[in-house]
Write a protein that holds these residues in place. Sequence first.
Motif, PDB file in Angstrom:
ATOM      1  N   GLU A  67      -2.017  14.941  -4.318  1.00  0.00           N
ATOM      2  CA  GLU A  67      -1.081  15.597  -5.427  1.00  0.00           C
ATOM      3  C   GLU A  67       0.315  15.265  -4.982  1.00  0.00           C
ATOM      4  N   ASP A  68       0.764  15.385  -3.924  1.00  0.00           N
ATOM      5  CA  ASP A  68       2.190  15.324  -3.536  1.00  0.00           C
ATOM      6  C   ASP A  68       2.815  14.042  -3.778  1.00  0.00           C
ATOM      7  N   GLY A  69       1.823  12.885  -4.107  1.00  0.00           N
ATOM      8  CA  GLY A  69       2.296  11.655  -4.079  1.00  0.00           C
ATOM      9  C   GLY A  69       2.024  10.794  -3.098  1.00  0.00           C
ATOM     10  N   MET A  70       1.776  11.209  -1.850  1.00  0.00           N
ATOM     11  CA  MET A  70       1.316  10.422  -0.563  1.00  0.00           C
ATOM     12  C   MET A  70      -0.034   9.690  -0.920  1.00  0.00           C
ATOM     13  N   ILE A  71       0.096   8.515  -0.384  1.00  0.00           N
ATOM     14  CA  ILE A  71      -0.910   7.359  -0.448  1.00  0.00           C
ATOM     15  C   ILE A  71      -1.559   7.196   0.864  1.00  0.00           C
ATOM     16  N   PRO A  72      -2.657   7.843   1.200  1.00  0.00           N
ATOM     17  CA  PRO A  72      -2.974   7.792   2.647  1.00  0.00           C
ATOM     18  C   PRO A  72      -3.235   6.203   3.244  1.00  0.00           C
ATOM     19  N   HIS A  73      -3.285   6.610   4.656  1.00  0.00           N
ATOM     20  CA  HIS A  73      -3.540   5.308   5.486  1.00  0.00           C
ATOM     21  C   HIS A  73      -4.948   4.714   5.626  1.00  0.00           C
ATOM     22  N   ILE A  74      -5.783   5.569   5.481  1.00  0.00           N
ATOM     23  CA  ILE A  74      -7.260   5.185   5.179  1.00  0.00           C
ATOM     24  C   ILE A  74      -7.713   6.064   4.187  1.00  0.00           C
ATOM     25  N   LEU A  75      -8.760   5.383   3.208  1.00  0.00           N
ATOM     26  CA  LEU A  75      -9.482   5.862   2.400  1.00  0.00           C
ATOM     27  C   LEU A  75     -10.980   5.828   2.642  1.00  0.00           C
ATOM     28  N   PHE A  76     -11.713   6.895   2.841  1.00  0.00           N
ATOM     29  CA  PHE A  76     -13.011   6.803   3.488  1.00  0.00           C
ATOM     30  C   PHE A  76     -13.957   6.778   2.175  1.00  0.00           C
ATOM     31  N   HIS A  77     -13.904   6.021   1.474  1.00  0.00           N
ATOM     32  CA  HIS A  77     -14.402   5.832   0.257  1.00  0.00           C
ATOM     33  C   HIS A  77     -16.183   6.178   0.389  1.00  0.00           C
ATOM     34  N   PRO A 133       3.528   4.601 -12.535  1.00  0.00           N
ATOM     35  CA  PRO A 133       3.933   6.035 -12.280  1.00  0.00           C
ATOM     36  C   PRO A 133       3.448   6.626 -10.703  1.00  0.00           C
ATOM     37  N   SER A 134       2.362   6.261 -10.454  1.00  0.00           N
ATOM     38  CA  SER A 134       1.861   6.628  -9.032  1.00  0.00           C
ATOM     39  C   SER A 134       2.539   6.034  -7.998  1.00  0.00           C
ATOM     40  N   LEU A 135       3.379   4.854  -8.109  1.00  0.00           N
ATOM     41  CA  LEU A 135       4.414   4.295  -7.243  1.00  0.00           C
ATOM     42  C   LEU A 135       5.444   4.836  -7.072  1.00  0.00           C
ATOM     43  N   ILE A 136       5.774   5.342  -8.395  1.00  0.00           N
ATOM     44  CA  ILE A 136       7.086   6.123  -8.471  1.00  0.00           C
ATOM     45  C   ILE A 136       6.958   7.487  -7.646  1.00  0.00           C
ATOM     46  N   GLN A 137       5.826   8.108  -7.920  1.00  0.00           N
ATOM     47  CA  GLN A 137       5.494   9.368  -7.219  1.00  0.00           C
ATOM     48  C   GLN A 137       5.267   9.123  -5.556  1.00  0.00           C
ATOM     49  N   TYR A 138       4.808   7.937  -5.291  1.00  0.00           N
ATOM     50  CA  TYR A 138       4.628   7.924  -3.676  1.00  0.00           C
ATOM     51  C   TYR A 138       6.031   7.422  -3.348  1.00  0.00           C
ATOM     52  N   HIS A 139       7.017   6.677  -3.750  1.00  0.00           N
ATOM     53  CA  HIS A 139       8.280   6.375  -3.244  1.00  0.00           C
ATOM     54  C   HIS A 139       8.990   8.037  -2.939  1.00  0.00           C
ATOM     55  N   LEU A 140       8.823   8.876  -4.212  1.00  0.00           N
ATOM     56  CA  LEU A 140       9.495   9.709  -4.162  1.00  0.00           C
ATOM     57  C   LEU A 140       9.004  11.002  -2.888  1.00  0.00           C
ATOM     58  N   TRP A 141       7.661  10.788  -2.576  1.00  0.00           N
ATOM     59  CA  TRP A 141       7.082  11.452  -1.605  1.00  0.00           C
ATOM     60  C   TRP A 141       7.660  11.200  -0.361  1.00  0.00           C
ATOM     61  N   TRP A 142       7.903   9.781  -0.115  1.00  0.00           N
ATOM     62  CA  TRP A 142       8.578   9.440   1.090  1.00  0.00           C
ATOM     63  C   TRP A 142       9.767  10.039   1.425  1.00  0.00           C
ATOM     64  N   TYR A 143      10.777   9.803   0.508  1.00  0.00           N
ATOM     65  CA  TYR A 143      12.113  10.613   0.620  1.00  0.00           C
ATOM     66  C   TYR A 143      12.219  11.841   0.699  1.00  0.00           C
ATOM     67  N   ARG A 144      11.375  12.650  -0.226  1.00  0.00           N
ATOM     68  CA  ARG A 144      11.319  14.072  -0.256  1.00  0.00           C
ATOM     69  C   ARG A 144      10.533  14.696   1.022  1.00  0.00           C
ATOM     70  N   ASP A 145       9.266  14.398   1.441  1.00  0.00           N
ATOM     71  CA  ASP A 145       8.746  14.850   2.361  1.00  0.00           C
ATOM     72  C   ASP A 145       8.977  14.214   3.719  1.00  0.00           C
ATOM     73  N   ARG A 146       9.638  13.005   3.763  1.00  0.00           N
ATOM     74  CA  ARG A 146       9.869  12.442   5.037  1.00  0.00           C
ATOM     75  C   ARG A 146      11.086  12.380   5.579  1.00  0.00           C
ATOM     76  N   ASP A 147      11.994  12.873   4.645  1.00  0.00           N
ATOM     77  CA  ASP A 147      13.298  12.691   5.055  1.00  0.00           C
ATOM     78  C   ASP A 147      13.952  14.187   4.237  1.00  0.00           C
TER      79      ASP A 147
END
Length: 422
Positions: A67-77, A133-147
């Motif tokens: 929900e916060d925008g992060m796309i995980p490194h592994i998805l255990f489908h 829209p998902s990509l935009i949220q993903y990038h915003l997550w990087w800058y917001r949560d990781r910086d």
Amino acid sequence: MKNNEKLIEQAKNILYKNDVDGYTVPTHGLYPFQWNWDAAITALGWMKFDEPRAWQELEFLISGQWEDGMIPHILFHKESDTYFPGPDVWGSDKLVKSTSISQPPVLTTIVKMLFEEAKDAELRDEKLAKILPSLIQYHLWWYRDRDPETTGLVVSYHPWESGMDNSPAWDSALDAVPQVTWEYQRQDLNHIDASERPHKEQYDRYLYLVEFFKNKHFDSNDIYRDCPYKANDVSLISILQRATLDLLALCKQLNVTGPDIESLKVSVGLTKNAINDLWCEETSFFYSKDLITNSLCKVKTNAGFLTLFGELANDEQAEKLAKEAVEWMSASAYAMASTDPRESKYEPQRYWRGPVWLHINWMIALGLELNGYSETAAQVKEKTDILFKKSKYFEYFNAETGEGCGGDNFSWTAAIALHWLL
Ligand code: GLC
């Protein structure tokens, strides 16, 4: 059948073989789930012969977005008992089970490439409208949560987040992380010779971090404050920069505007200004930084060249890097070694400590080209071509013997061959 046709057939067959109902595993057994940057790169391969399947790969990946925008490194489908640590150890409670860290976001750059390559325009527009829209949220997550302090340089919390899991760049930072004391059964050594994989004490520390995130309930602020491993990963930062520039270009083309887009523009500017923090004048190279000790991780690895891919190096730095690339290539029998062959930590066969990866060579070559060093880029391409033709579609290649190492029938190797080499 001509030789190239045979290789194309083989590469396609690897993707078919690694397909699991709509997403692609990197290789069966060793990596039985969907990985973030593998999926993106693999989509490039699918795009050559099955456009809907390429888009589907990315939709599967995005289906695991938090929900916060992060796309995980592994998805255990789906469950599998051939990999450790699995979803229980990571402990995330999301609908699609996943790890709690991300990976280098080359995804967006690849979406732009698919957009440009697509023959089926209707499908392209339909997919992009969903994905953007998902990509935009993903990038915003990087800058917001990781910086969170807006330094311009995002922070990584785990060597696995870099995708260059066992790089010697992480050695001293990882040494400061406690080791878990509980018993566990590694699965990677059932598939691959121990000489090509990380040591146990590193695994103990990788697992400590995995538990740490879980104990912090994945809370970004708490992790930022307390994580015993924090790095400015020069490779991830460069790939993110490239990807955000590509995202902004896509948005411009599609007339997507608004405060989120403006904020991403500010972020790329900040990174451009901050990158010199990772440059060492004395050795004329870019390094990652250990934020716990506030010191550069002074082992030369191929990560430093990716600043060219992110258009982060200035002209003078780019010239030095291009020259360095030529010397680096001639320092090992096969190129480009993931660790500078002249470094004492260089191990030509061990995971990220010397071997060659095709997708990294591809990004380095693109970076060299972007900066006007087409001849050097062509040299990287030629070196890459020799390797996979000699040893086929392995996970990575021994930088001295050219032999294939790690997993066989590997998706990203096949995909890069299809996209770039064949
Ligand atoms: C290894 C690599 C990582 C990759 C994964 C799946 O963990 O270090 O970069 O994504 O394998 O191929």
